[in-house]
Design a protein around this motif. Structure first.
Motif, PDB file in Angstrom:
ATOM      1  N   CYS A 251       0.888  -1.162   0.000  1.00  0.00           N
ATOM      2  CA  CYS A 251       0.000   0.000   0.000  1.00  0.00           C
ATOM      3  C   CYS A 251       0.926   1.212   0.000  1.00  0.00           C
ATOM      4  N   THR A 252       1.210   1.793   1.165  1.00  0.00           N
ATOM      5  CA  THR A 252       2.215   2.845   1.238  1.00  0.00           C
ATOM      6  C   THR A 252       3.542   2.297   0.720  1.00  0.00           C
TER       7      THR A 252
ATOM      8  N   SER B 280      -8.746   7.188   8.656  1.00  0.00           N
ATOM      9  CA  SER B 280      -7.803   6.072   8.712  1.00  0.00           C
ATOM     10  C   SER B 280      -6.377   6.480   8.338  1.00  0.00           C
TER      11      SER B 280
ATOM     12  N   ALA C 144       6.497  -0.228   6.175  1.00  0.00           N
ATOM     13  CA  ALA C 144       5.134   0.248   5.893  1.00  0.00           C
ATOM     14  C   ALA C 144       4.209  -0.527   6.813  1.00  0.00           C
ATOM     15  N   GLY C 145       2.973  -0.022   6.952  1.00  0.00           N
ATOM     16  CA  GLY C 145       2.002  -0.725   7.779  1.00  0.00           C
ATOM     17  C   GLY C 145       1.816  -2.163   7.292  1.00  0.00           C
ATOM     18  N   SER C 146       1.712  -2.311   5.986  1.00  0.00           N
ATOM     19  CA  SER C 146       1.499  -3.652   5.421  1.00  0.00           C
ATOM     20  C   SER C 146       2.618  -4.598   5.829  1.00  0.00           C
TER      21      SER C 146
ATOM     22  N   GLU D 265       2.193  -5.665   9.361  1.00  0.00           N
ATOM     23  CA  GLU D 265       1.177  -6.726   9.428  1.00  0.00           C
ATOM     24  C   GLU D 265       1.811  -8.079   9.116  1.00  0.00           C
TER      25      GLU D 265
ATOM     26  N   HIS E 288      -9.152  -3.092   6.736  1.00  0.00           N
ATOM     27  CA  HIS E 288      -8.357  -2.515   5.654  1.00  0.00           C
ATOM     28  C   HIS E 288      -7.894  -3.653   4.740  1.00  0.00           C
TER      29      HIS E 288
ATOM     30  N   THR F 225      -5.217  -4.322   3.272  1.00  0.00           N
ATOM     31  CA  THR F 225      -3.895  -4.906   3.490  1.00  0.00           C
ATOM     32  C   THR F 225      -3.964  -6.090   4.451  1.00  0.00           C
TER      33      THR F 225
ATOM     34  N   ASP G   7      -4.652  -4.313  14.542  1.00  0.00           N
ATOM     35  CA  ASP G   7      -4.162  -3.332  13.569  1.00  0.00           C
ATOM     36  C   ASP G   7      -4.141  -1.986  14.278  1.00  0.00           C
TER      37      ASP G   7
ATOM     38  N   ALA H  59      -3.227   0.994  13.163  1.00  0.00           N
ATOM     39  CA  ALA H  59      -3.194   2.208  12.326  1.00  0.00           C
ATOM     40  C   ALA H  59      -4.033   3.323  12.940  1.00  0.00           C
TER      41      ALA H  59
ATOM     42  N   HIS I 157       0.716  -3.696  14.563  1.00  0.00           N
ATOM     43  CA  HIS I 157       1.645  -2.783  13.900  1.00  0.00           C
ATOM     44  C   HIS I 157       1.114  -1.377  14.143  1.00  0.00           C
TER      45      HIS I 157
ATOM     46  N   ASN J  94       1.429   2.774  12.587  1.00  0.00           N
ATOM     47  CA  ASN J  94       1.843   3.508  11.390  1.00  0.00           C
ATOM     48  C   ASN J  94       2.480   4.802  11.852  1.00  0.00           C
TER      49      ASN J  94
ATOM     50  N   HIS K   4       3.834   6.824  10.037  1.00  0.00           N
ATOM     51  CA  HIS K   4       3.481   7.854   9.053  1.00  0.00           C
ATOM     52  C   HIS K   4       2.023   8.275   9.209  1.00  0.00           C
ATOM     53  N   LYS K   5       1.364   7.845  10.242  1.00  0.00           N
ATOM     54  CA  LYS K   5       0.052   8.391  10.562  1.00  0.00           C
ATOM     55  C   LYS K   5       0.153   9.021  11.951  1.00  0.00           C
TER      56      LYS K   5
HETATM   57  C1  LIG Z   1      -3.012   2.743   6.538  1.00  0.00           C
HETATM   58  C2  LIG Z   1      -3.564   1.487   7.059  1.00  0.00           C
HETATM   59  C3  LIG Z   1      -2.919   0.246   6.841  1.00  0.00           C
HETATM   60  C4  LIG Z   1      -1.754   0.054   5.898  1.00  0.00           C
HETATM   61  O1  LIG Z   1      -0.644   0.835   6.109  1.00  0.00           O
HETATM   62  P1  LIG Z   1       0.405   1.091   4.941  1.00  0.00           P
HETATM   63  O2  LIG Z   1       1.513   1.809   5.598  1.00  0.00           O
HETATM   64  O3  LIG Z   1      -0.266   1.912   3.890  1.00  0.00           O
HETATM   65  O4  LIG Z   1       0.852  -0.218   4.386  1.00  0.00           O
HETATM   66  C5  LIG Z   1      -3.443  -0.860   7.468  1.00  0.00           C
HETATM   67  N1  LIG Z   1      -4.554  -0.788   8.224  1.00  0.00           N
HETATM   68  C6  LIG Z   1      -5.224   0.381   8.415  1.00  0.00           C
HETATM   69  C7  LIG Z   1      -6.461   0.399   9.260  1.00  0.00           C
HETATM   70  C8  LIG Z   1      -4.754   1.553   7.834  1.00  0.00           C
HETATM   71  O5  LIG Z   1      -5.417   2.703   8.005  1.00  0.00           O
END
Ligand SMILES: *Cc1c(COP(=O)(O)O)cnc(C)c1O
Length: 952
Positions: A334-335, A505, A565-567, A570, A599, A601, A675, A677, A697, A699, A701-702
């Motif tokens: 994803c990211t 999200s 990355a978040g993915s 995971e 999500h 991912t 998750d 995020a 995991h 994020n 970057h969030k």
């Molecule tokens: C953004 C997000 C992800 C994936 O993160 P990436 O960094 O884009 O891979 C997974 N789960 C949720 C709920 C998210 O909002």
């Protein structure tokens, strides 16, 4: 929440609505007397943490930068000649300051709303064109996470795409001259998916047996440039597909993989102007032969047309992606690394084909001088055909030579006790070459040694085809021109530096400038990932400290910052769960329960971890359907591996019964993946590690302020309980087998951007972080309360409250008027806004997440826009105009549409362009109107189109 001291603290600046008057008016709208009363109602008591976070006191910006300076001083810069996939490079100052360090570029979101993303989409299309030209294949993506994982993606793609029945189920063969981190990552993925990987010296031909796909490296990690033509032909003869991991700079001189018959090319674009960053972030690329594009992972930019027939860019073939395909997705990416891909593309725009070739030739000639001089000194240079890397046999003396070089400030590669590697790069000079030779005890021979024909590139692999002929790579030679090109592109886009980006999200919050400062300091940016530990003390101290803070924040026992990355977090977490079950002999536990609202991912990662996805239904109130959950636990109790839940849920609500869900899964022998995020709704209030999660995991970057970069970089740390410790990701560069399956090419993934999150945590402190969470809740509930009568809020929890985001349901209005959520998203552009999240997690809705960083003025501006849009929807309902003829359906409006002399619309031009008054001063016009994505997918164009397409 009051401001006591006269001079504002960082917390005052990070949190947008912090004045008591603002807080009071928001509370009034929501109907609560205090923020704490609101928070106490919204967040279930059963999960609240009872003690404050134990973090050090908040520091000021000045103090944080001083601390970062101290950490930086504990790192030691050196001449980095270790190679192994990472090479020093010069980031041109005009690119560093105006892209890498420019908020117009780094605060942008992934270009899912293409009309406000034409600038970065053009830069990414330049990236794709650059890659296609250099590797000699017709379609490239933009982009992947790092070279090793890009190879793993290519391997999985070959396994999906090989249609040759006899070869399809065969093994995957990797050349022994691939990067060690690449081999480790591929082996780790293969183990989970249960296919065979063989590593063999392919210069001796292919091994016996049935082969699905072959991976070669050009040049190899040894530096050797080998003519792959014969082995590629032999592989194809046997029905195998072929991937070549190739160095783009080398390809300016060497025959590209596409011309030798490769199906896929992958690699890193790091040395195109992206700092070493202690291992990342760097953009990887993938390019494929015709026919493979639909199974390619990652994002692909294509050219389509807008509603006036004007060529326009947008992301192509999105139906391949995990958001839509979920467990049938081509990958979980994803990211990725958009910002770094953009930097690399601009490096090619800056240098042009001749400049790149000149850099490659100089690099090669320095390597040739080193080889010839060492040979003249009687040393054994192992390969005669190389590009930038010389491998030298020095029996028993490697350590001493490396120490001698280090004493001169030069890092060489310690291959083993008898072998040393030396990699030249763009920054290599004659003085550096002389230093290297001295370390080997060889006299520097005269420059003529560089012309020793023994070390010329093998004529058979010399490149004859041209590349980068498109005008974009040939017109921006002067800095004036380039600066204006950079500015022209960024002016086409809406990023956080112009407007709030209320994407549910995605948590598009402030990326404070002070947090960004350290990333390009040489003591952080110029460190090679395999530099000796003595040179990386500051880096590792920062990383350990950040891991400790995140451990405290999440309530787990350990954190690994490796996933980039978040993915990837995971996947790391699910592989840890898998490893745990296997270690207990529970080989049959392979089922992963995933709520329907998750999500995309999540499901894609579960498949990559070798799990079988079973979907759990959603109850009418948006929570997990308990009857369905219990039935699915019961049906799978012997084979249950895990459940993946998002908390608070993707519906923006704190489910009160999360503990119960965790308990039921645990008692059936499953593990709980949370998750994280949405951690922006939890920090300081509740800890997933304490309310039932085994692993999560986050994020960074969030929640932790790393900017989104237009689609990356990201950091997706994996946090876990102690029983999963043995299964946390290991170091790919040294890993051969074991429980600690590595997840990224380098040990600390996107290390280069970690100072951002480190600074954020230090600047906020425990109280500030907790207050940020509360403010995010207040802002979301304020938006929900204000907009509910215009667009009903779909799901709410206790007290009618939401968490940190809210879903606005358009479906009733759509049924009545035909106006869709997409129409509203596009119309918001005319008001100068980036749309909220569209159609996730519920089709026909918009999900709004204001975050704590927006001022009340900006939130109100958004609310006013939404209310005005609602009035326009009412105009459709009242028959003032049909939906087809409405400003909603025609949105967004370009300047050219509005000033056109044949304006025939049923609404006035003023309503089109200036629906609210303040737009008269500050108006953003999108460069294109609404884009037809489907048309572009039917007729796929993924390279820079001839400029004539853009004229007339
Ligand atoms: C953004 C997000 C992800 C994936 O993160 P990436 O960094 O884009 O891979 C997974 N789960 C949720 C709920 C998210 O909002």
């Amino acid at each position: 929440m009051s401001v006591n001291s006269a001079s504002a603290t960082f917390v005052d600046r990070h949190i947008g609505a912090r004045r008591q008057a603002d807080i009071d008016s928001m509370l009034k709208a929501v109907g609560y007397g205090t923020v704490d009363a609101l928070v106490d109602t919204a967040v279930p008591n059963g999960i609240r943490q009872d003690v404050a976070l134990r973090l050090k006191d908040a520091l000021s910006e000045v103090e944080v930068l001083a601390e970062l300076r101290k950490l930086a001083a504990k790192n030691k810069t050196a001449v980095q000649m270790i190679g192994q996939g990472y090479y020093d490079t010069v980031t041109p100052a005009v690119i560093r300051r105006n892209i890498l360090e420019a908020p117009a570029w780094y605060t942008a979101y992934t270009p899912y709303q293409p009309e406000i993303s034409q600038g970065r989409l053009e830069a990414l299309l330049n990236f794709q064109t650059m890659v296609q030209d250099l590797v000699g294949l017709p379609i490239a993506n933009a982009s992947l996470l790092d070279e090793a994982t890009a190879v793993a993606e290519a391997v999985l793609m070959m396994r999906r795409a090989n249609k040759n029945k006899a070869a399809h189920d065969g093994k995957t063969v990797l050349d022994a001259d691939c990067l060690p981190q690449t081999i480790a990552i591929v082996k780790g993925r293969a183990e989970a998916l249960g296919f065979e990987v063989e590593v063999a010296d392919l210069s001796q031909g292919l091994p016996d047996g049935v082969i699905n796909g072959v991976v070669l490296q050009q040049p190899g990690v040894s530096g050797r440039v080998f003519n792959h033509a014969a082995v590629i032909a032999a592989a194809k003869e046997r029905g195998a597909l072929v991937t070549v991991a190739a160095d783009l700079l080398a390809l300016t001189l060497i025959t590209p993989p596409g011309e030798q018959g490769a199906d896929i090319a992958v690699g890193s674009t790091q040395r195109f102007g992206v700092p070493l960053f202690f291992g990342g972030p760097h953009a990887a690329y993938m390019a494929v032969a015709k026919g493979l594009e639909r199974s390619m992972p990652g994002r692909l930019v294509g050219v389509s047309k807008d509603d006036a027939g004007v060529p326009a860019y947008r992301l192509a073939l999105q139906t391949r992606e995990q958001h839509i395909r979920r467990e049938k997705a081509t990958s979980n990416i994803c990211t990725a690394q958009a910002l770094l891909a953009i930097v690399s593309s601009f490096y090619a725009v800056y240098h042009g084909p001749d400049g790149l070739k000149a850099i490659a030739e100089t690099t090669h000639s320095h390597a040739a001088t080193i080889a010839a001089s060492l040979k003249a000194a009687g040393l054994d240079v192992l390969h005669t055909s190389f590009f930038d890397t010389v491998t030298v046999s020095v029996p028993g003396k490697a350590a001493a030579i490396i120490a001698a070089a280090e004493a001169k400030g030069i890092n060489l590669r310690h291959i083993d006790g008898d072998t040393v590697g030396v990699s030249a790069d763009e920054t290599t000079t004659q003085a550096i070459v002389a230093g290297v030779l001295e370390a080997f005890g060889a006299a520097a021979v005269d420059a003529a040694a560089g012309t020793d024909t023994e070390f010329a590139l093998d004529a058979a692999v010399e490149r004859s085809s041209g590349y980068l002929q498109h005008p974009v790579f040939n017109t921006h030679r002067s800095e004036t021109q380039l600066l204006r090109y950079i500015r022209r592109l960024s002016d086409r886009d809406l990023a956080l530096d112009r407007t709030m980006i209320p994407l549910g999200s995605c948590t598009m919050k402030l990326n404070a400038t002070a947090e960004m400062e350290a990333i390009s300091w040489p003591e952080f940016a110029s460190i090679h990932p395999f530099a000796p530990d003595s040179q990386t003390v500051g880096w590792r101290e920062l990383i350990t400290d950040l891991e400790d803070q995140l451990t405290e924040i999440t309530g787990y026992d350990q954190v690994s910052l490796q996933p980039n990355a978040g993915s990837q977090g995971e996947l790391a977490g699910l592989l840890a769960i898998r490893g745990y079950h296997l270690s207990r002999g529970d080989d049959q536990r392979t089922v992963c329960l995933i709520p329907a609202s998750a999500h995309g991912t999540n499901a894609a990662s579960a498949v990559l971890a070798g799990m079988k996805v079973v979907v759990v239904a959603t109850a009418p109130d948006g929570s997990i359907d308990h009857d369905d959950l219990n039935a699915k636990i019961e049906a799978n109790k012997d084979v249950l591996s895990a459940i993946m839940i998002t908390y608070p849920s993707t519906h923006g609500v704190y489910d009160a019964d999360v503990r119960e869900v965790c308990d039921s899964v645990h008692s059936a022998g499953g593990q709980v993946y949370v998750d994280g995020a949405n951690l922006n709704a939890l920090v300081g209030l509740a800890q997933p590690g304490k309310f039932g999660g085994d692993v999560s995991h986050l994020n960074l970057h969030k929640t932790f302020c790393i900017p989104h970069g237009g689609g990356g970089p990201g950091v997706g740390p994996v946090a876990a309980k102690a029983h999963l410790a043995p299964f946390m990701p290991g170091n790919a560069a040294t890993w051969t087998e074991g429980n600690d399956v590595p997840i990224s090419a380098s040990r600390f993934g996107s290390a280069g951007v970690l100072p951002i999150s480190w600074a954020y945590v230090k600047l906020m402190g425990a109280e500030g972080l907790t207050e940020a969470t509360k403010s995010a809740l207040l802002a979301a509930n304020y938006v929900a309360a204000r907009l509910n009568e215009y667009f009903p809020v779909l799901y709410t929890g206790e007290g009618g409250l939401v968490a940190h985001e809210c879903i606005l349901d358009l479906r009733g209005l759509t049924a009545k008027t035909g106006v869709t959520a997409e129409d509203v998203a596009k119309r918001l552009i005319d008001y100068g806004f980036h749309a909220p999240t569209l159609a996730f997690p519920v089709a026909g809705t918009l999900m709004v997440e204001p975050t704590e960083s927006e001022d009340l003025v900006e939130i109100d501006r958004f609310i006013d826009a939404m209310i005005t849009i609602r009035k326009e929807i009412d105009q459709v309902a009242n028959g003032d105009f049909s939906v087809e003829n409405s400003p909603l359906r025609h949105a967004p409006h370009t300047a050219s549409a509005v000033v056109s002399s044949d304006w025939t619309r049923q609404y006035p031009r003023e309503q089109a362009a200036f629906p609210v008054h303040h737009l008269k001063q500050d108006k953003y016009f999108p460069p294109v109107g609404r884009i037809d994505g489907a048309a572009g997918d039917r007729n796929l164009i993924c390279s820079c189109p001839p400029l004539s397409e853009f004229e007339d």
